[in-house]
Design a protein around this motif. Structure first.
Motif, PDB file in Angstrom:
ATOM      1  N   ALA A  67       0.884  -1.286  -0.013  1.00 54.72           N
ATOM      2  CA  ALA A  67       0.006  -0.004  -0.183  1.00 54.72           C
ATOM      3  C   ALA A  67       1.100   1.309  -0.090  1.00 54.72           C
ATOM      4  O   ALA A  67       1.940   1.195   0.378  1.00 54.72           O
ATOM      5  CB  ALA A  67      -0.843  -0.112   1.259  1.00 54.72           C
ATOM      6  N   SER A  68       0.068   2.332  -0.236  1.00 57.17           N
ATOM      7  CA  SER A  68       0.874   3.610  -0.361  1.00 57.17           C
ATOM      8  C   SER A  68       1.140   4.072   0.917  1.00 57.17           C
ATOM      9  O   SER A  68       0.319   4.085   1.802  1.00 57.17           O
ATOM     10  CB  SER A  68       0.510   4.372  -1.471  1.00 57.17           C
ATOM     11  OG  SER A  68      -0.867   4.958  -1.055  1.00 57.17           O
ATOM     12  N   VAL A  69       2.241   4.892   1.132  1.00 53.31           N
ATOM     13  CA  VAL A  69       2.553   5.441   2.583  1.00 53.31           C
ATOM     14  C   VAL A  69       2.482   7.076   2.039  1.00 53.31           C
ATOM     15  O   VAL A  69       3.135   7.574   0.923  1.00 53.31           O
ATOM     16  CB  VAL A  69       3.852   5.131   3.054  1.00 53.31           C
ATOM     17  CG1 VAL A  69       5.007   5.310   2.438  1.00 53.31           C
ATOM     18  CG2 VAL A  69       3.898   5.764   4.428  1.00 53.31           C
ATOM     19  N   GLU A  70       1.815   7.879   2.797  1.00 56.76           N
ATOM     20  CA  GLU A  70       2.058   9.411   2.789  1.00 56.76           C
ATOM     21  C   GLU A  70       3.297  10.028   3.111  1.00 56.76           C
ATOM     22  O   GLU A  70       4.006   9.594   3.925  1.00 56.76           O
ATOM     23  CB  GLU A  70       1.092  10.091   3.697  1.00 56.76           C
ATOM     24  CG  GLU A  70      -0.346  10.140   3.412  1.00 56.76           C
ATOM     25  CD  GLU A  70      -1.428  10.744   4.228  1.00 56.76           C
ATOM     26  OE1 GLU A  70      -0.981  11.695   4.461  1.00 56.76           O
ATOM     27  OE2 GLU A  70      -2.515  10.248   4.645  1.00 56.76           O
ATOM     28  N   ASN A  71       3.787  10.752   2.332  1.00 55.66           N
ATOM     29  CA  ASN A  71       5.122  11.407   2.195  1.00 55.66           C
ATOM     30  C   ASN A  71       6.166  10.290   2.005  1.00 55.66           C
ATOM     31  O   ASN A  71       7.416  10.581   2.571  1.00 55.66           O
ATOM     32  CB  ASN A  71       5.415  12.267   3.701  1.00 55.66           C
ATOM     33  CG  ASN A  71       4.199  13.258   3.695  1.00 55.66           C
ATOM     34  OD1 ASN A  71       3.665  13.897   2.839  1.00 55.66           O
ATOM     35  ND2 ASN A  71       3.497  13.258   4.867  1.00 55.66           N
ATOM     36  N   LYS A  81       5.542  -5.736   9.930  1.00 55.56           N
ATOM     37  CA  LYS A  81       5.449  -7.311  10.322  1.00 55.56           C
ATOM     38  C   LYS A  81       4.140  -7.648  11.038  1.00 55.56           C
ATOM     39  O   LYS A  81       3.828  -8.724  11.032  1.00 55.56           O
ATOM     40  CB  LYS A  81       6.619  -7.724  11.163  1.00 55.56           C
ATOM     41  CG  LYS A  81       6.476  -7.009  12.419  1.00 55.56           C
ATOM     42  CD  LYS A  81       7.715  -7.584  13.366  1.00 55.56           C
ATOM     43  CE  LYS A  81       7.694  -7.122  14.930  1.00 55.56           C
ATOM     44  NZ  LYS A  81       8.341  -7.959  15.716  1.00 55.56           N
ATOM     45  N   ASP A  82       3.525  -6.616  11.444  1.00 47.62           N
ATOM     46  CA  ASP A  82       2.289  -6.797  12.363  1.00 47.62           C
ATOM     47  C   ASP A  82       0.902  -6.825  11.717  1.00 47.62           C
ATOM     48  O   ASP A  82      -0.277  -7.103  12.270  1.00 47.62           O
ATOM     49  CB  ASP A  82       2.341  -6.346  13.696  1.00 47.62           C
ATOM     50  CG  ASP A  82       3.343  -6.562  14.514  1.00 47.62           C
ATOM     51  OD1 ASP A  82       3.816  -7.835  14.726  1.00 47.62           O
ATOM     52  OD2 ASP A  82       4.028  -5.718  15.386  1.00 47.62           O
ATOM     53  N   GLY A  83       0.978  -6.305  10.399  1.00 48.62           N
ATOM     54  CA  GLY A  83      -0.228  -5.932   9.786  1.00 48.62           C
ATOM     55  C   GLY A  83      -0.407  -6.721   8.714  1.00 48.62           C
ATOM     56  O   GLY A  83       0.178  -7.528   8.187  1.00 48.62           O
TER      57      GLY A  83
END
Length: 143
Positions: A67-71, A81-83
């Motif tokens: 998924a994309s991350v902001e900034n 690792k936990d998601g």
């Protein structure tokens, strides 16, 4: 159709499958073909859009959800690792000059492409390494 596409990739002995897509339901045979690809040493990267419910095939343990991350920076990879989303990366495409910039899209599909590019670079640098080793190197690269 998606299952057939992955079968084609397996038949043509691809190393990486980049899926800038997701579907809203667990399609018949999709998990099995993703598992088969992974068992043959093929890495699958799929975008994962929780807001729109486009979760599969990134929902499977055999697929790297992204998924994309902001900034985010295009040269940075983030590991979670936990998601349910394994990797996050920049969701922006490269800058386009002039009026074409307004058509320059962004989002999870671009993040999947960035994650795939990190994997491809690792595979090129470490051609002697197998699937498991490349996965370990990818985790080391991610912050």
């Amino acid at each position: 159709m998606l299952v057939s596409a992955i079968e084609w990739y397996i038949g043509h002995r691809m190393d990486i499958i980049n899926q800038s897509l997701g579907v809203k339901k667990d399609l018949t045979g999709l998990r099995e073909i993703c598992d088969e690809a992974t068992n043959r040493g093929i890495i699958i990267v799929s975008s994962h859009d929780e807001n729109r419910g486009l979760l599969w095939p990134g929902h499977y343990p055999s697929v790297f959800a992204s998924a994309s991350v902001e900034n985010g920076s295009p040269d940075q990879l983030y590991y979670n690792k936990d998601g349910e989303i394994n990797f996050k990366a920049c969701g922006l495409s490269r800058h386009l000059e002039g009026p074409m910039q307004k058509f320059n899209l962004q989002g999870h599909s671009f993040a999947a492409a960035y994650v795939t590019s990190f994997i491809a670079q690792l595979m090129e640098m470490h051609q002697e390494k197998g699937y498991e080793e490349v996965c370990k190197l990818l985790l080391k690269k991610a912050s």
